[in-house]
Enzyme design. Structure first.
Site, PDB file in Angstrom:
ATOM      1  N   TRP A   1      -2.650  15.350  11.389  1.00  0.00           N
ATOM      2  CA  TRP A   1      -2.598  14.015  10.800  1.00  0.00           C
ATOM      3  C   TRP A   1      -2.815  12.940  11.859  1.00  0.00           C
ATOM      4  O   TRP A   1      -2.235  13.007  12.955  1.00  0.00           O
ATOM      5  CB  TRP A   1      -1.236  13.777  10.136  1.00  0.00           C
ATOM      6  CG  TRP A   1      -1.093  14.486   8.831  1.00  0.00           C
ATOM      7  CD1 TRP A   1      -1.967  15.371   8.277  1.00  0.00           C
ATOM      8  CD2 TRP A   1       0.001  14.372   7.912  1.00  0.00           C
ATOM      9  NE1 TRP A   1      -1.497  15.821   7.077  1.00  0.00           N
ATOM     10  CE2 TRP A   1      -0.292  15.229   6.818  1.00  0.00           C
ATOM     11  CE3 TRP A   1       1.178  13.634   7.888  1.00  0.00           C
ATOM     12  CZ2 TRP A   1       0.563  15.359   5.734  1.00  0.00           C
ATOM     13  CZ3 TRP A   1       2.030  13.774   6.818  1.00  0.00           C
ATOM     14  CH2 TRP A   1       1.730  14.620   5.739  1.00  0.00           C
TER      15      TRP A   1
ATOM     16  N   THR B   1       5.000  -3.877  -9.616  1.00  0.00           N
ATOM     17  CA  THR B   1       4.358  -3.566  -8.334  1.00  0.00           C
ATOM     18  C   THR B   1       2.953  -4.172  -8.357  1.00  0.00           C
ATOM     19  O   THR B   1       2.430  -4.500  -9.428  1.00  0.00           O
ATOM     20  CB  THR B   1       4.237  -2.041  -8.137  1.00  0.00           C
ATOM     21  OG1 THR B   1       3.468  -1.512  -9.218  1.00  0.00           O
ATOM     22  CG2 THR B   1       5.591  -1.366  -8.110  1.00  0.00           C
TER      23      THR B   1
ATOM     24  N   LYS C   1      -6.483  13.012   7.565  1.00  0.00           N
ATOM     25  CA  LYS C   1      -6.277  14.439   7.836  1.00  0.00           C
ATOM     26  C   LYS C   1      -7.512  14.978   8.543  1.00  0.00           C
ATOM     27  O   LYS C   1      -8.533  15.217   7.924  1.00  0.00           O
ATOM     28  CB  LYS C   1      -6.003  15.198   6.543  1.00  0.00           C
ATOM     29  CG  LYS C   1      -4.668  14.790   5.949  1.00  0.00           C
ATOM     30  CD  LYS C   1      -4.614  14.926   4.447  1.00  0.00           C
ATOM     31  CE  LYS C   1      -3.456  14.133   3.891  1.00  0.00           C
ATOM     32  NZ  LYS C   1      -3.829  13.047   3.005  1.00  0.00           N
TER      33      LYS C   1
ATOM     34  N   GLU D   1      10.380  -1.436  -5.461  1.00  0.00           N
ATOM     35  CA  GLU D   1      11.385  -0.526  -6.022  1.00  0.00           C
ATOM     36  C   GLU D   1      12.733  -0.619  -5.297  1.00  0.00           C
ATOM     37  O   GLU D   1      13.745  -0.109  -5.774  1.00  0.00           O
ATOM     38  CB  GLU D   1      10.895   0.934  -5.910  1.00  0.00           C
ATOM     39  CG  GLU D   1       9.699   1.285  -6.786  1.00  0.00           C
ATOM     40  CD  GLU D   1       8.350   0.916  -6.164  1.00  0.00           C
ATOM     41  OE1 GLU D   1       8.298   0.029  -5.286  1.00  0.00           O
ATOM     42  OE2 GLU D   1       7.343   1.516  -6.580  1.00  0.00           O
TER      43      GLU D   1
HETATM   44  P1  AMP Z   1       5.407  -3.573  -2.260  1.00  0.00           P
HETATM   45  O1  AMP Z   1       6.060  -2.852  -3.364  1.00  0.00           O
HETATM   46  O2  AMP Z   1       4.189  -4.326  -2.671  1.00  0.00           O
HETATM   47  O3  AMP Z   1       6.363  -4.426  -1.522  1.00  0.00           O
HETATM   48  O4  AMP Z   1       4.860  -2.472  -1.235  1.00  0.00           O
HETATM   49  C1  AMP Z   1       5.705  -1.536  -0.654  1.00  0.00           C
HETATM   50  C2  AMP Z   1       4.967  -0.745   0.368  1.00  0.00           C
HETATM   51  O5  AMP Z   1       4.575  -1.586   1.459  1.00  0.00           O
HETATM   52  C3  AMP Z   1       5.786   0.333   1.024  1.00  0.00           C
HETATM   53  O6  AMP Z   1       5.825   1.495   0.236  1.00  0.00           O
HETATM   54  C4  AMP Z   1       5.059   0.541   2.341  1.00  0.00           C
HETATM   55  O7  AMP Z   1       3.939   1.365   2.181  1.00  0.00           O
HETATM   56  C5  AMP Z   1       4.594  -0.850   2.673  1.00  0.00           C
HETATM   57  N1  AMP Z   1       5.508  -1.500   3.618  1.00  0.00           N
HETATM   58  C6  AMP Z   1       6.522  -2.337   3.355  1.00  0.00           C
HETATM   59  N2  AMP Z   1       7.093  -2.785   4.482  1.00  0.00           N
HETATM   60  C7  AMP Z   1       6.424  -2.197   5.509  1.00  0.00           C
HETATM   61  C8  AMP Z   1       6.535  -2.246   6.928  1.00  0.00           C
HETATM   62  N3  AMP Z   1       7.421  -3.008   7.549  1.00  0.00           N
HETATM   63  N4  AMP Z   1       5.688  -1.486   7.651  1.00  0.00           N
HETATM   64  C9  AMP Z   1       4.766  -0.704   7.047  1.00  0.00           C
HETATM   65  N5  AMP Z   1       4.599  -0.635   5.719  1.00  0.00           N
HETATM   66  C10 AMP Z   1       5.424  -1.363   4.957  1.00  0.00           C
END
Ligand code: AMP
Length: 539
Positions: free
Chosen positions: A439, A181, A434, A326
């Site tokens: 929220w 990540t 918050k 993930e």
């Molecule tokens: P990553 O592991 O770097 O791909 O990040 C994943 C995170 O990106 C997710 O848990 C979300 O918080 C955010 N994310 C991914 N796709 C979207 C989307 N289409 N809209 C909003 N947040 C997103």
């Protein structure tokens, strides 16, 4: 029924057998390369032999530190083909995180782009397991470098046997790829993808109701191959014999627009900041984008204004999708149902901007302190996911117990789900604001702000407040031509009709740029610090 194993090598074999003359267009710093799937297959087999010659065995980790290009694609198949694990290293991680993940993964060999070599050169003494670096470059002559065990990719390939028979009996549960990540909080966490998971995920990308990648497409993954396998696009495109366009190092909006036009790209994928950049380029210069049948956007919320601009101004269909490292990553895909296409424009856009409905094979739920949320599009809770391409733990990491519980991945994303099953990401659990016990969704405010014609980018963060606990502050970057002409009051009066009064940001801060993560998302933690400093100076 038969239980034949699902393995990544079968994807490449299919491309070689049935689409040997279809092309991969690969941009490197020197030139645009064109090779066919037949050549990709031969070169991948040669690379398998190179890896075997340097002693790579089943289970070993092999790193890549590279942009999107054909050599990276060869490593995508060659490393898993011998049962080893491809570790795609994010080139934009901090040096501390780079050293951590390379040592944690215990990479034995790293493929590295010539232009990125200086980054690893400085750190080589801190790597505890790396025995050799193989430089991916057009030339055969190695660059000057302090690294001792350095090899030239093309030279190794030239001297290697191009024949190798892929095994038909791989264990589909074997690990194929390891991706960390991007580590915005704490150290990056490793996620292992199995052959089976990646094959099923590739299949999902070909479904008509998701990305519908097919042989007739020209697919250009802009999302980096070091970030969740460029969302799986290179694997799926190879399997389907799709022409691929790999945009190489530093893909600026201009480079992307030129490639879309010259290669007649039909489908492309990237994070919203990439598409904001492309929109600006399309506004300033003329390109023919008629070939595009879809821009896939994920990784962060796609602002409604941007979706609208792509669709109404340029006639480019825009698809919002959601996933995580993930989840390999496809989990949700936003494509309107047939009967929703008839809805009024504003409602269609509202749905389009949601992250969509769950992909086949995947299950979701959302829970809050009262239990399962109501599917009314209002109730908010944390999204939980499970399915055959969802990780079940982090690689050798104690933090697994927090995120993976009772057979579900706890995503840390706060969502609503409406009666049609459309999920909307409201915030990260840690970014939601918050205020007075209620929220406020930073994402909703950002979406609205980015629909303003003068705003290039906007991010909303919370600041502590003595009475309300937290209040929203908006950080805004104006488009060049609007700098100095738009005021805080203009922006607030634009937001006013769209939100309850208590949702409106207490402050609008104009900035030259917003801090971003290594994969181009707004870095809220850094922004909160910046805002804190700014507010302190004001008082
Ligand atoms: P990553 O592991 O770097 O791909 O990040 C994943 C995170 O990106 C997710 O848990 C979300 O918080 C955010 N994310 C991914 N796709 C979207 C989307 N289409 N809209 C909003 N947040 C997103």
């Amino acid at each position: 029924m038969m239980d034949t194993p699902l393995s990544l090598v079968s994807l490449l074999e299919r491309a070689e057998t049935y689409f040997p003359t279809k092309e991969i267009v690969s941009r490197t710093q020197k030139k645009i390369h064109r090779l066919t799937y037949r050549e990709l297959g031969e070169r991948t087999r040669a690379l398998v032999n190179v890896l075997k010659n340097v002693g790579i065995k089943k289970g070993d980790r092999v790193g890549t530190f590279a942009w999107n290009h054909h050599r990276h694609l060869e490593a995508y198949f060659a490393v898993p083909a011998i049962g080893a694990v491809l570790h795609t290293i994010n080139i934009r991680l901090s040096t501390e995180h780079l050293v951590h993940i390379i040592n944690h993964a215990e990479d034995r060999v790293i493929f590295v782009d010539k232009e990125l070599l200086p980054i690893l050169e400085k750190l080589q003494d801190q790597f505890t397991t790396v025995e050799a670096f193989i430089v991916m470059m057009d030339e055969n002559i190695l660059p000057e470098s302090a690294i001792k065990s350095l090899y030239a990719y093309e030279q190794l390939l030239e001297n290697a046997d191009r024949t190798f028979t892929f095994s038909k009996n791989m264990d589909e549960q074997d690990p194929a790829v390891l991706c960390y990540t991007s580590g915005t909080t704490g150290k990056p966490k490793g996620v292992v993808y199995s052959h089976r998971g990646l094959v099923l995920h590739s299949m999902a990308l070909g479904l008509a109701d998701t990305a519908a990648i097919s042989e007739s497409d020209v697919a250009m993954p802009v999302v980096p191959m070091f970030h969740v396998n460029a969302w799986g696009m290179p694997f799926a495109a190879t399997w389907f014999g799709t022409k691929q366009v790999l945009p190489g190092p530093f893909p600026t909006p201009k480079v992307l627009a030129e490639l879309i036009e010259s290669e007649a790209v039909t489908i492309t994928a990237g994070v919203p900041t990439i598409w904001l950049g492309l929109l600006q380029e399309l506004e300033e210069n003329h390109y023919n984008t008629d070939s595009l049948r879809g821009v896939l956007c994920g990784g962060a919320a796609a602002p409604k204004g941007m979706i609208h601009a792509f669709e109404s101004k340029y006639g480019i269909p825009f698809y919002h999708a959601y996933g995580m490292t993930e989840t390999a990553p496809l989990a949700l895909f936003s494509r309107l149902k047939s009967y929703q296409e008839q809805l009024p424009e504003a409602e269609r856009l509202e749905l389009h901007a949601k992250q969509g409905i769950v992909a086949p094979c995947i299950d979701i739920r959302a829970v809050n302190e009262y239990g399962e949320i109501k599917k009314d599009g209002i109730d908010m809770g944390e999204l939980l996911i499970r399915g055959p391409w969802i990780a079940d733990s982090y690689y050798k990491d104690e933090r697994s117990t927090e995120a993976f519980r009772n057979g579900w991945l706890y995503t840390g994303d706060v969502v609503t789900i409406d009666a049609e099953g459309f999920v909307k990401i409201v915030d990260r659990t840690k970014d939601v604001i918050k205020s007075g016990g209620e929220w406020i969704s930073s994402v909703d405010l950002e979406n609205a702000l980015m629909a303003h014609e003068a705003i290039y980018e906007a991010a909303v963060v919370s600041v502590p407040h003595p009475k309300w606990q937290e209040r929203p502050v908006a950080c805004v970057v104006l488009k060049n031509k609007y700098k100095e002409t738009v005021s805080k009051e203009d922006i607030l009066s634009f937001l006013q009709p769209q939100f309850a009064k208590w949702w409106l940001p207490d402050e609008i801060l104009f900035m030259d740029e917003l801090p971003k993560t290594s994969v181009g998302k707004f870095l809220k933690a850094a922004l909160r610090e910046k805002v804190k400093d700014y507010m302190a100076n004001q008082n």
